[in-house]
Design an enzyme around this catalytic site. Sequence first.
Site, PDB file in Angstrom:
ATOM      1  N   ALA A  46       0.803  -1.232   0.000  1.00 20.44           N
ATOM      2  CA  ALA A  46       0.000   0.000   0.000  1.00 20.44           C
ATOM      3  C   ALA A  46       0.840   1.287   0.000  1.00 20.44           C
ATOM      4  O   ALA A  46       0.669   2.147  -0.868  1.00 20.44           O
ATOM      5  CB  ALA A  46      -0.977  -0.037   1.171  1.00 20.44           C
ATOM      6  N   ASP A 235      -4.325  -2.568   3.879  1.00 19.46           N
ATOM      7  CA  ASP A 235      -4.463  -1.786   2.642  1.00 19.46           C
ATOM      8  C   ASP A 235      -5.483  -0.680   2.781  1.00 19.46           C
ATOM      9  O   ASP A 235      -5.439   0.316   2.064  1.00 19.46           O
ATOM     10  CB  ASP A 235      -4.812  -2.707   1.469  1.00 19.46           C
ATOM     11  CG  ASP A 235      -3.596  -3.518   1.093  1.00 19.46           C
ATOM     12  OD1 ASP A 235      -3.344  -4.540   1.770  1.00 19.46           O
ATOM     13  OD2 ASP A 235      -2.864  -3.088   0.186  1.00 19.46           O
ATOM     14  N   LYS A 246      -4.194  -8.456   2.678  1.00 18.87           N
ATOM     15  CA  LYS A 246      -3.982  -9.577   1.754  1.00 18.87           C
ATOM     16  C   LYS A 246      -4.890 -10.754   2.087  1.00 18.87           C
ATOM     17  O   LYS A 246      -5.075 -11.106   3.260  1.00 18.87           O
ATOM     18  CB  LYS A 246      -2.497  -9.985   1.828  1.00 18.87           C
ATOM     19  CG  LYS A 246      -2.066 -11.140   0.974  1.00 18.87           C
ATOM     20  CD  LYS A 246      -2.463 -11.017  -0.474  1.00 18.87           C
ATOM     21  CE  LYS A 246      -2.042  -9.725  -1.117  1.00 18.87           C
ATOM     22  NZ  LYS A 246      -2.729  -9.478  -2.439  1.00 18.87           N
TER      23      LYS A 246
HETATM   24  O1  MRU Z   1      -1.224  -7.286  -3.212  1.00 23.31           O
HETATM   25  P1  MRU Z   1      -0.102  -6.673  -2.428  1.00 23.31           P
HETATM   26  O2  MRU Z   1       1.146  -7.454  -2.456  1.00 23.31           O
HETATM   27  O3  MRU Z   1       0.101  -5.203  -2.789  1.00 23.31           O
HETATM   28  O4  MRU Z   1      -0.667  -6.699  -0.939  1.00 23.31           O
HETATM   29  C1  MRU Z   1       0.085  -6.148   0.093  1.00 23.31           C
HETATM   30  C2  MRU Z   1      -0.555  -6.269   1.406  1.00 23.31           C
HETATM   31  O5  MRU Z   1      -1.638  -6.789   1.550  1.00 23.31           O
HETATM   32  C3  MRU Z   1       0.127  -5.617   2.542  1.00 23.31           C
HETATM   33  O6  MRU Z   1      -0.149  -6.265   3.743  1.00 23.31           O
HETATM   34  C4  MRU Z   1      -0.366  -4.174   2.636  1.00 23.31           C
HETATM   35  O7  MRU Z   1      -0.193  -3.505   1.438  1.00 23.31           O
HETATM   36  C5  MRU Z   1       0.280  -3.409   3.705  1.00 23.31           C
HETATM   37  S1  MRU Z   1       1.992  -3.333   3.428  1.00 23.31           S
HETATM   38  C6  MRU Z   1       2.799  -2.186   4.097  1.00 23.31           C
END
Ligand code: MRU
Length: 347
Positions: A46, A235, A246
């Site tokens: 994110a 996110d 995720k």
């Molecule tokens: O699909 P992605 O790899 O972008 O998903 C990332 C995540 O779900 C992380 O946990 C989220 O972005 C927070 S990371 C600082």
Amino acid sequence: MRTVEWDNGGVKMIDQRSLPWTLEFARLETAEAVAESIQNMTVRGAPAIGAAAAFGMALAARNSPADSIEQLIRDLRLSAETLKAARPTAVNLAWAVDKLLAIATSGEFKRVDDLRDVLLTAAQQIADEDVAINSRMGRHGARLIDEGATILHHCNTGSLATVDYGTALGVVRAAFEQGKGIHVLLDETRPRLQGSRLSAWELDQQGISYDIIPDTAAGYYMSKGEIDIVLVGADRVAANGDFANKIGTYQLAIMAAAHAIPFYTVAPTSTIDLSLCSGAEIPIEERAPDEVTTPYGNPIVPPHFKARNPAFDITPHRYLSGIVTENGIARPPFDTNLRRAVAGDQL
Ligand code: MRU
């Protein structure tokens, strides 16, 4: 080394698709190319996609042939739509794009070149602040980690998911830097394997003790008493504390509750979306089925087999012990404490 940075008229980013095997960089020179790099997950996580999108807006301003502020704003609005559509769930993307649009439409700038310069400076500031915010979250969150703790972690929330340092893995790193002896169980995180490819790559480099586990093994280790705390990223966090993260986070939260294991998300206030009352309003990105059936180009089933691929799920706030922000740890009641964190109160 930063995951995303401005590089002499372009945006340079680590190409996360080639890790852990090779460290490659992509250099992009248009907002459209940045949007594509976010969609195809050259850059992901994110806060990292927020910073990338901010630089994308700076590129849109540089590349626009506009010779009036009004025309420049029209061009910026078009690029803003393209960037925001790249990935809908992580609110940091829209937050960063809207922040730059607000500067452009503030009425403060009369010369197009001045506005171009100011937008680049603002994008650079978003990137710099991300690093500072992560280190503050790391310090707050490290208080939750006891000497000798085993931490369960999902997806990748480290340097690669941010501009540098990380959110949940930033807490792990801060605890390690304080000299605590810790061990991390890394969910491999199907289907894109951010845990085994990216989080393990980071911890390996930092010398932090870890094991990759199949996603399906988390409950087993909880039942054996081997997990002291679960740390994940987010996110988007709704005003009541429900959050998107995720896919697989929701089931971890339920299992942690069943075993009375503390469960925290670590997220900067730019991830908190007070305009949404609950997680039910968070849009969930559904990605292409071939990420499930043919991960990284390797078919594991015949091409006509069907699959579904939601990229995120929603964890209800009742399963959360707290939300670590740069302004301290928000605990229930989240609706009041998240508002205070966003307003800048120190919790
Ligand atoms: O699909 P992605 O790899 O972008 O998903 C990332 C995540 O779900 C992380 O946990 C989220 O972005 C927070 S990371 C600082």
